[in-house]
Design a protein around this motif. Structure first.
Motif, PDB file in Angstrom:
ATOM      1  N   GLN A 192      -1.977   5.414  31.279  1.00  0.00           N
ATOM      2  CA  GLN A 192      -1.386   4.073  31.393  1.00  0.00           C
ATOM      3  C   GLN A 192      -2.241   3.151  32.276  1.00  0.00           C
ATOM      4  O   GLN A 192      -1.755   2.484  33.181  1.00  0.00           O
ATOM      5  N   VAL A 193      -3.559   3.150  31.987  1.00  0.00           N
ATOM      6  CA  VAL A 193      -4.477   2.256  32.694  1.00  0.00           C
ATOM      7  C   VAL A 193      -4.933   1.163  31.742  1.00  0.00           C
ATOM      8  O   VAL A 193      -4.856   1.305  30.519  1.00  0.00           O
ATOM      9  N   LEU A 194      -5.440   0.079  32.309  1.00  0.00           N
ATOM     10  CA  LEU A 194      -6.123  -0.961  31.552  1.00  0.00           C
ATOM     11  C   LEU A 194      -7.608  -0.618  31.642  1.00  0.00           C
ATOM     12  O   LEU A 194      -8.199  -0.679  32.712  1.00  0.00           O
ATOM     13  N   ALA A 195      -8.198  -0.215  30.519  1.00  0.00           N
ATOM     14  CA  ALA A 195      -9.590   0.261  30.545  1.00  0.00           C
ATOM     15  C   ALA A 195     -10.536  -0.787  29.976  1.00  0.00           C
ATOM     16  O   ALA A 195     -10.204  -1.503  29.020  1.00  0.00           O
ATOM     17  N   VAL A 196     -11.720  -0.858  30.581  1.00  0.00           N
ATOM     18  CA  VAL A 196     -12.793  -1.743  30.120  1.00  0.00           C
ATOM     19  C   VAL A 196     -14.011  -0.850  29.872  1.00  0.00           C
ATOM     20  O   VAL A 196     -14.633  -0.358  30.809  1.00  0.00           O
ATOM     21  N   SER A 197     -14.312  -0.596  28.597  1.00  0.00           N
ATOM     22  CA  SER A 197     -15.411   0.297  28.223  1.00  0.00           C
ATOM     23  C   SER A 197     -16.653  -0.546  27.955  1.00  0.00           C
ATOM     24  O   SER A 197     -16.657  -1.401  27.076  1.00  0.00           O
ATOM     25  N   ILE A 198     -17.706  -0.313  28.725  1.00  0.00           N
ATOM     26  CA  ILE A 198     -18.866  -1.214  28.761  1.00  0.00           C
ATOM     27  C   ILE A 198     -19.888  -0.870  27.675  1.00  0.00           C
ATOM     28  O   ILE A 198     -20.300   0.282  27.538  1.00  0.00           O
ATOM     29  N   GLU A 199     -20.309  -1.895  26.949  1.00  0.00           N
ATOM     30  CA  GLU A 199     -21.392  -1.772  25.969  1.00  0.00           C
ATOM     31  C   GLU A 199     -22.677  -2.275  26.617  1.00  0.00           C
ATOM     32  O   GLU A 199     -22.867  -3.476  26.792  1.00  0.00           O
ATOM     33  N   LEU A 254      -6.521 -10.646  34.014  1.00  0.00           N
ATOM     34  CA  LEU A 254      -5.806 -11.564  34.911  1.00  0.00           C
ATOM     35  C   LEU A 254      -4.320 -11.220  34.993  1.00  0.00           C
ATOM     36  O   LEU A 254      -3.730 -11.216  36.067  1.00  0.00           O
ATOM     37  N   ASN A 255      -3.725 -10.944  33.843  1.00  0.00           N
ATOM     38  CA  ASN A 255      -2.273 -10.777  33.792  1.00  0.00           C
ATOM     39  C   ASN A 255      -1.810  -9.370  34.134  1.00  0.00           C
ATOM     40  O   ASN A 255      -0.684  -9.198  34.615  1.00  0.00           O
ATOM     41  N   HIS A 256      -2.655  -8.380  33.872  1.00  0.00           N
ATOM     42  CA  HIS A 256      -2.178  -6.998  34.010  1.00  0.00           C
ATOM     43  C   HIS A 256      -3.014  -6.132  34.948  1.00  0.00           C
ATOM     44  O   HIS A 256      -2.648  -4.998  35.219  1.00  0.00           O
ATOM     45  N   GLY A 257      -4.150  -6.644  35.439  1.00  0.00           N
ATOM     46  CA  GLY A 257      -5.013  -5.832  36.299  1.00  0.00           C
ATOM     47  C   GLY A 257      -4.511  -5.763  37.731  1.00  0.00           C
ATOM     48  O   GLY A 257      -4.276  -6.793  38.362  1.00  0.00           O
ATOM     49  N   ASP A 258      -4.363  -4.540  38.238  1.00  0.00           N
ATOM     50  CA  ASP A 258      -4.036  -4.318  39.657  1.00  0.00           C
ATOM     51  C   ASP A 258      -5.337  -3.947  40.358  1.00  0.00           C
ATOM     52  O   ASP A 258      -5.793  -2.800  40.287  1.00  0.00           O
ATOM     53  N   PHE A 259      -5.945  -4.922  41.041  1.00  0.00           N
ATOM     54  CA  PHE A 259      -7.275  -4.698  41.621  1.00  0.00           C
ATOM     55  C   PHE A 259      -7.234  -3.976  42.960  1.00  0.00           C
ATOM     56  O   PHE A 259      -8.274  -3.722  43.560  1.00  0.00           O
ATOM     57  N   GLU A 260      -6.029  -3.617  43.404  1.00  0.00           N
ATOM     58  CA  GLU A 260      -5.912  -2.664  44.517  1.00  0.00           C
ATOM     59  C   GLU A 260      -6.106  -1.241  43.990  1.00  0.00           C
ATOM     60  O   GLU A 260      -6.234  -0.306  44.769  1.00  0.00           O
TER      61      GLU A 260
END
Length: 349
Positions: free
Chosen positions: A108-115, A169-175
C-alpha cells in the motif's frame, strides 16, 4: 556481402546484449513493454500512469497508486530503480510492471519507478545522474510551492519539467520516503543514499528543499571488486576473476570508471572508500539469495555497513536455494511470496 557487413558485431556481452557496427543494439533478455493501467488493474487493484520528468536528458517514470481507503489518504512514497545490469529492461517492461503491481498492492505504497538511460548508448554515470535527478524531482513534492532544482553536480540536468504530479501532491507522505531496487537497482539505491549523505540534509530541510529518506531496500544488489570474495573463487583451478560476467558488465557499462572494478560505486567496501556511515537513511534492508553469485557481496556489504558507524537500523534477509531476482522472474512461487511479505513488512513498519 555488402548487405550483411552493416550487421557485423562490434561488441557483445552474452547472454545479455550485442552491439553491431552500424550502431544498433540487440537486447536479448528484454521483456516486452506494457502500457500503464489508469483504471485499476483487475488483478491487483493498482492504478498506474507514466510521467515525463526531464526531456533532455530523457527521464521518465511509471507511478503506481493502490486502491485508496479514502479520497485524501496519504501513503508511504517508494522511489524504485529497476535492475538488469544498467543495460537492459525498463520501468515500462512487463516483468517490472508486474513486480511493482504486486509490491504496491501488498505494501500500500505510492511507487515511482524510474526510467533511466541505459548503456551502451548512455554509459555510466548517466543512469546514476538520471536517478538522482528523478529522486530530487520526487522529493520536490514535499514542498508544494516549488520545484527543487538543488543539484550542484549536474547542471545539464536543469531541464527538469516544472510540473507537479497530483498523485504525489495529494497522496505522498514525505515523512515516509523510501528508496528501493533490485540487482543494478540495488546498486543505484546505495549510490543515491551515499550522495544524499554528502549533502547537509538538515540545512536543506530548513530551506524547504531537503528530504529525509526513512528507508532503503537493496535486493540482490550488484556489487563487485578486483579480488574474489567468499565462494567467488570456488569454481575451478583455471578460475579467472576478470572473466566473470559481473566483472565484464561493469567494464561494458562504465569503461571510464576511475579505479575500474574497485570504483566505490561498484565496490563500496574496503580501505580508501567513502565511509558507509554517510548512508542517508534511517533504516536499511539488504536481501540476498542463497544460489546468487552476488550473495557473498551482499553479506560483505551488510557487515561493512554495520561496522561503519552507520547510525540507522540494518536488516538482513536471505532466501536459501534461490537464484538472482527469482521473485521478479517467478513471483508466484512460495519463496517469492516470502520475499514480497518481507519487503511489505519493511515498507509498512
Amino acid at each position: 556481402m555488402a548487405a550483411s557487413t552493416n550487421k557485423e558485431v562490434a561488441k557483445e556481452l552474452l547472454p545479455l546484449i550485442r552491439v553491431y557496427k552500424d550502431g544498433s543494439v540487440e537486447r536479448m533478455m528484454d521483456s516486452p513493454y506494457v502500457p500503464p493501467t489508469l483504471d485499476p488493474d483487475p488483478q491487483f487493484g493498482v492504478s498506474s500512469k507514466d510521467v515525463t520528468i526531464s526531456q533532455n536528458p530523457a527521464i521518465s517514470a511509471r507511478l503506481y497508486l493502490p486502491k485508496l481507503a479514502q479520497p485524501h489518504q496519504k501513503l508511504t512514497v517508494l522511489v524504485y530503480f529497476h535492475g538488469s545490469a544498467f543495460c537492459f529492461e525498463s520501468a515500462f517492461s512487463f516483468i517490472d510492471h508486474r513486480y511493482l503491481n504486486i509490491l504496491v498492492s501488498q505494501s500500500q505504497v505510492l511507487a515511482v519507478s524510474i526510467e533511466y538511460r541505459l548503456a551502451p548508448e548512455h554509459l555510466l554515470p548517466a543512469a546514476y545522474e538520471d536517478c538522482w535527478t528523478a529522486f530530487q524531482w520526487v522529493a520536490s513534492h514535499r514542498n508544494r510551492n516549488s520545484i527543487n532544482h538543488h543539484d550542484h553536480d549536474h547542471q545539464n540536468h536543469s531541464n527538469v519539467i516544472n510540473n507537479k504530479e497530483p498523485w504525489l501532491l495529494n497522496h505522498g507522505d514525505f515523512e515516509r520516503l523510501f528508496i528501493g531496487g533490485d540487482s543494478a537497482g540495488g546498486n543505484i539505491v546505495h549510490n543515491i543514499a551515499m550522495k544524499a549523505g554528502e549533502d547537509d540534509q538538515e540545512s536543506l530541510l530548513k530551506e524547504g528543499t531537503g528530504v529525509r529518506i526513512l528507508g532503503a531496500f537493496l535486493v540482490h544488489p550488484f556489487f563487485w571488486g578486483s579480488g574474489p570474495v567468499g565462494s567467488e573463487s570456488d569454481v575451478s583451478d583455471n578460475y579467472d576473476h576478470k572473466k566473470r560476467l559481473e566483472y565484464l558488465i561493469w567494464e561494458f557499462v562504465y569503461p571510464t570508471a576511475p579505479g575500474g572494478i574497485d570504483n566505490p560505486m561498484i565496490n563500496p567496501v574496503g580501505s580508501g572508500k567513502p565511509s558507509l556511515a554517510k548512508l542517508a537513511c534511517s533504516r536499511m534492508l539488504v536481501c540476498v539469495a542463497g544460489k546468487d553469485s552476488l550473495r557473498d557481496r551482499g553479506v560483505l556489504y551488510v557487515n561493512a555497513v554495520k561496522g561503519s558507524g552507520f547510525g540507522g537500523e540494518v536488516e538482513f534477509f536471505e532466501v536459501k536455494g534461490e537464484d538472482h531476482v527469482f521473485h521478479i522472474t517467478n513471483p508466484d512461487s512460495e519463496n517469492a511470496k516470502k520475499m514480497f511479505n518481507r519487503l511489505a513488512s519493511f515498507l509498512t513498519k
